[in-house]
Design a protein around this motif. Structure first.
Motif, PDB file in Angstrom:
ATOM      1  N   ASN A 195      89.528  95.261 -56.373  1.00 58.39           N
ATOM      2  CA  ASN A 195      88.519  94.265 -56.078  1.00 58.39           C
ATOM      3  C   ASN A 195      89.086  92.854 -56.002  1.00 58.39           C
ATOM      4  O   ASN A 195      88.364  91.899 -56.138  1.00 58.39           O
ATOM      5  CB  ASN A 195      87.410  94.330 -57.136  1.00 58.39           C
ATOM      6  CG  ASN A 195      86.621  95.601 -57.001  1.00 58.39           C
ATOM      7  OD1 ASN A 195      85.949  95.802 -56.010  1.00 58.39           O
ATOM      8  ND2 ASN A 195      86.725  96.474 -57.971  1.00 58.39           N
ATOM      9  N   SER A 196      90.387  92.711 -55.770  1.00 63.23           N
ATOM     10  CA  SER A 196      91.003  91.392 -55.766  1.00 63.23           C
ATOM     11  C   SER A 196      90.645  90.587 -54.525  1.00 63.23           C
ATOM     12  O   SER A 196      90.677  89.376 -54.556  1.00 63.23           O
ATOM     13  CB  SER A 196      92.515  91.515 -55.900  1.00 63.23           C
ATOM     14  OG  SER A 196      93.035  92.234 -54.819  1.00 63.23           O
ATOM     15  N   ASN A 197      90.299  91.227 -53.429  1.00 61.70           N
ATOM     16  CA  ASN A 197      89.970  90.519 -52.200  1.00 61.70           C
ATOM     17  C   ASN A 197      88.540  90.829 -51.768  1.00 61.70           C
ATOM     18  O   ASN A 197      88.294  91.198 -50.648  1.00 61.70           O
ATOM     19  CB  ASN A 197      90.942  90.922 -51.083  1.00 61.70           C
ATOM     20  CG  ASN A 197      92.282  90.276 -51.254  1.00 61.70           C
ATOM     21  OD1 ASN A 197      92.367  89.169 -51.749  1.00 61.70           O
ATOM     22  ND2 ASN A 197      93.317  90.967 -50.845  1.00 61.70           N
ATOM     23  N   THR A 198      87.598  90.663 -52.649  1.00 58.21           N
ATOM     24  CA  THR A 198      86.226  91.036 -52.332  1.00 58.21           C
ATOM     25  C   THR A 198      85.340  89.833 -52.073  1.00 58.21           C
ATOM     26  O   THR A 198      84.132  89.928 -52.208  1.00 58.21           O
ATOM     27  CB  THR A 198      85.620  91.881 -53.464  1.00 58.21           C
ATOM     28  OG1 THR A 198      85.674  91.116 -54.672  1.00 58.21           O
ATOM     29  CG2 THR A 198      86.353  93.190 -53.635  1.00 58.21           C
ATOM     30  N   THR A 199      85.907  88.684 -51.684  1.00 58.82           N
ATOM     31  CA  THR A 199      85.079  87.509 -51.457  1.00 58.82           C
ATOM     32  C   THR A 199      84.121  87.702 -50.288  1.00 58.82           C
ATOM     33  O   THR A 199      83.202  86.924 -50.133  1.00 58.82           O
ATOM     34  CB  THR A 199      85.936  86.259 -51.205  1.00 58.82           C
ATOM     35  OG1 THR A 199      86.777  86.507 -50.082  1.00 58.82           O
ATOM     36  CG2 THR A 199      86.764  85.897 -52.419  1.00 58.82           C
ATOM     37  N   CYS A 200      84.312  88.723 -49.483  1.00 59.61           N
ATOM     38  CA  CYS A 200      83.432  88.946 -48.339  1.00 59.61           C
ATOM     39  C   CYS A 200      82.395  90.036 -48.608  1.00 59.61           C
ATOM     40  O   CYS A 200      81.716  90.487 -47.697  1.00 59.61           O
ATOM     41  CB  CYS A 200      84.260  89.280 -47.096  1.00 59.61           C
ATOM     42  SG  CYS A 200      85.187  87.855 -46.505  1.00 59.61           S
ATOM     43  N   GLU A 201      82.287  90.472 -49.838  1.00 60.25           N
ATOM     44  CA  GLU A 201      81.237  91.414 -50.206  1.00 60.25           C
ATOM     45  C   GLU A 201      80.083  90.634 -50.833  1.00 60.25           C
ATOM     46  O   GLU A 201      80.293  89.626 -51.495  1.00 60.25           O
ATOM     47  CB  GLU A 201      81.761  92.442 -51.200  1.00 60.25           C
ATOM     48  CG  GLU A 201      82.765  93.389 -50.592  1.00 60.25           C
ATOM     49  CD  GLU A 201      83.269  94.416 -51.585  1.00 60.25           C
ATOM     50  OE1 GLU A 201      82.716  94.514 -52.697  1.00 60.25           O
ATOM     51  OE2 GLU A 201      84.223  95.111 -51.241  1.00 60.25           O
ATOM     52  N   ASN A 202      78.884  91.100 -50.614  1.00 66.56           N
ATOM     53  CA  ASN A 202      77.689  90.486 -51.203  1.00 66.56           C
ATOM     54  C   ASN A 202      77.560  89.010 -50.848  1.00 66.56           C
ATOM     55  O   ASN A 202      77.348  88.169 -51.705  1.00 66.56           O
ATOM     56  CB  ASN A 202      77.690  90.668 -52.730  1.00 66.56           C
ATOM     57  CG  ASN A 202      77.790  92.118 -53.120  1.00 66.56           C
ATOM     58  OD1 ASN A 202      77.110  92.969 -52.558  1.00 66.56           O
ATOM     59  ND2 ASN A 202      78.647  92.409 -54.083  1.00 66.56           N
ATOM     60  N   LEU A 203      77.693  88.703 -49.576  1.00 70.95           N
ATOM     61  CA  LEU A 203      77.585  87.322 -49.136  1.00 70.95           C
ATOM     62  C   LEU A 203      76.137  86.880 -49.090  1.00 70.95           C
ATOM     63  O   LEU A 203      75.234  87.673 -48.849  1.00 70.95           O
ATOM     64  CB  LEU A 203      78.200  87.161 -47.746  1.00 70.95           C
ATOM     65  CG  LEU A 203      79.695  87.413 -47.638  1.00 70.95           C
ATOM     66  CD1 LEU A 203      80.131  87.314 -46.182  1.00 70.95           C
ATOM     67  CD2 LEU A 203      80.479  86.446 -48.492  1.00 70.95           C
ATOM     68  N   ASP A 204      75.921  85.603 -49.304  1.00 72.16           N
ATOM     69  CA  ASP A 204      74.590  85.021 -49.197  1.00 72.16           C
ATOM     70  C   ASP A 204      74.281  84.734 -47.733  1.00 72.16           C
ATOM     71  O   ASP A 204      75.186  84.617 -46.899  1.00 72.16           O
ATOM     72  CB  ASP A 204      74.514  83.717 -49.998  1.00 72.16           C
ATOM     73  CG  ASP A 204      74.631  83.939 -51.489  1.00 72.16           C
ATOM     74  OD1 ASP A 204      74.187  85.007 -51.978  1.00 72.16           O
ATOM     75  OD2 ASP A 204      75.155  83.043 -52.177  1.00 72.16           O
ATOM     76  N   LYS A 205      73.017  84.578 -47.432  1.00 72.99           N
ATOM     77  CA  LYS A 205      72.602  84.240 -46.073  1.00 72.99           C
ATOM     78  C   LYS A 205      73.253  82.913 -45.701  1.00 72.99           C
ATOM     79  O   LYS A 205      73.263  81.977 -46.474  1.00 72.99           O
ATOM     80  CB  LYS A 205      71.083  84.133 -45.990  1.00 72.99           C
ATOM     81  CG  LYS A 205      70.566  83.994 -44.588  1.00 72.99           C
ATOM     82  CD  LYS A 205      69.056  84.140 -44.573  1.00 72.99           C
ATOM     83  CE  LYS A 205      68.496  83.940 -43.199  1.00 72.99           C
ATOM     84  NZ  LYS A 205      68.671  85.047 -42.311  1.00 72.99           N
ATOM     85  N   GLY A 206      73.840  82.860 -44.525  1.00 73.99           N
ATOM     86  CA  GLY A 206      74.511  81.645 -44.070  1.00 73.99           C
ATOM     87  C   GLY A 206      76.012  81.635 -44.332  1.00 73.99           C
ATOM     88  O   GLY A 206      76.702  80.711 -43.943  1.00 73.99           O
ATOM     89  N   ASP A 207      76.526  82.675 -45.000  1.00 73.40           N
ATOM     90  CA  ASP A 207      77.960  82.730 -45.279  1.00 73.40           C
ATOM     91  C   ASP A 207      78.723  83.340 -44.104  1.00 73.40           C
ATOM     92  O   ASP A 207      78.198  84.160 -43.358  1.00 73.40           O
ATOM     93  CB  ASP A 207      78.250  83.560 -46.527  1.00 73.40           C
ATOM     94  CG  ASP A 207      77.915  82.814 -47.810  1.00 73.40           C
ATOM     95  OD1 ASP A 207      77.602  81.608 -47.753  1.00 73.40           O
ATOM     96  OD2 ASP A 207      77.970  83.441 -48.879  1.00 73.40           O
ATOM     97  N   VAL A 208      79.967  82.927 -43.974  1.00 75.44           N
ATOM     98  CA  VAL A 208      80.897  83.457 -42.981  1.00 75.44           C
ATOM     99  C   VAL A 208      82.031  84.131 -43.742  1.00 75.44           C
ATOM    100  O   VAL A 208      82.502  83.621 -44.754  1.00 75.44           O
ATOM    101  CB  VAL A 208      81.469  82.326 -42.097  1.00 75.44           C
ATOM    102  CG1 VAL A 208      82.571  82.844 -41.180  1.00 75.44           C
ATOM    103  CG2 VAL A 208      80.365  81.670 -41.288  1.00 75.44           C
ATOM    104  N   CYS A 209      82.460  85.279 -43.258  1.00 72.01           N
ATOM    105  CA  CYS A 209      83.580  86.006 -43.851  1.00 72.01           C
ATOM    106  C   CYS A 209      84.725  86.007 -42.851  1.00 72.01           C
ATOM    107  O   CYS A 209      84.520  86.322 -41.684  1.00 72.01           O
ATOM    108  CB  CYS A 209      83.165  87.449 -44.155  1.00 72.01           C
ATOM    109  SG  CYS A 209      84.540  88.508 -44.628  1.00 72.01           S
TER     110      CYS A 209
END
Length: 135
Positions: free
Chosen positions: A33-47
């Protein structure tokens, strides 16, 4: 007395084994899970998913966005890293790469809106962009 020492040794081995098991599970979970910044994004987020397919170590990758720059360091060949940022409206970013040998390449820039997921594939001489959406 000898029986008591054997029992204590056995208990200690079991505690060490259980501790090792829990530490191992924690490390495996952390690594996965070290690179999970793109999971569970809020509305308006870009991955933005950055993939090193250059055959070289990348010393740094900088994503230049109007709000603030994001930097990834020491990205090994065939390793991926993710960056996410909030963009409730239209925005853009550019990727700048510095390889370990000092060579530099840049992307042309990419248009984004909240909800986009972008993949930036870094090759030795170019950066390939793929577009997608999160929701």
């Amino acid at each position: 007395m000898k029986h008591k020492h054997n029992k204590i040794r056995c208990i200690m081995r079991n505690k060490i084994s259980i501790s090792f098991l829990f530490c191992s599970i924690f490390l495996i979970f952390s690594c996965n899970n070290s690179n999970t910044t793109c999971e569970n994004l809020d509305k308006g987020d870009v991955c933005v998913i950055v993939k090193n397919r250059s055959g070289k170590l990348i010393k740094s990758v900088e994503l230049k966005h109007s709000e603030k720059p994001y930097k990834i360091e020491n990205l090994e060949n065939n390793q991926n890293a993710n960056i996410s940022y909030n963009s409730p409206g239209e925005s853009s970013y550019q990727i700048a790469v510095i390889f370990e040998d000092g060579k530099r390449i840049k992307s042309n820039g990419s248009y984004t809106e909240g909800g986009y997921t972008m993949t930036e594939i870094i090759h030795e001489n170019k950066i390939e962009t793929k577009f997608g959406t999160i929701y």
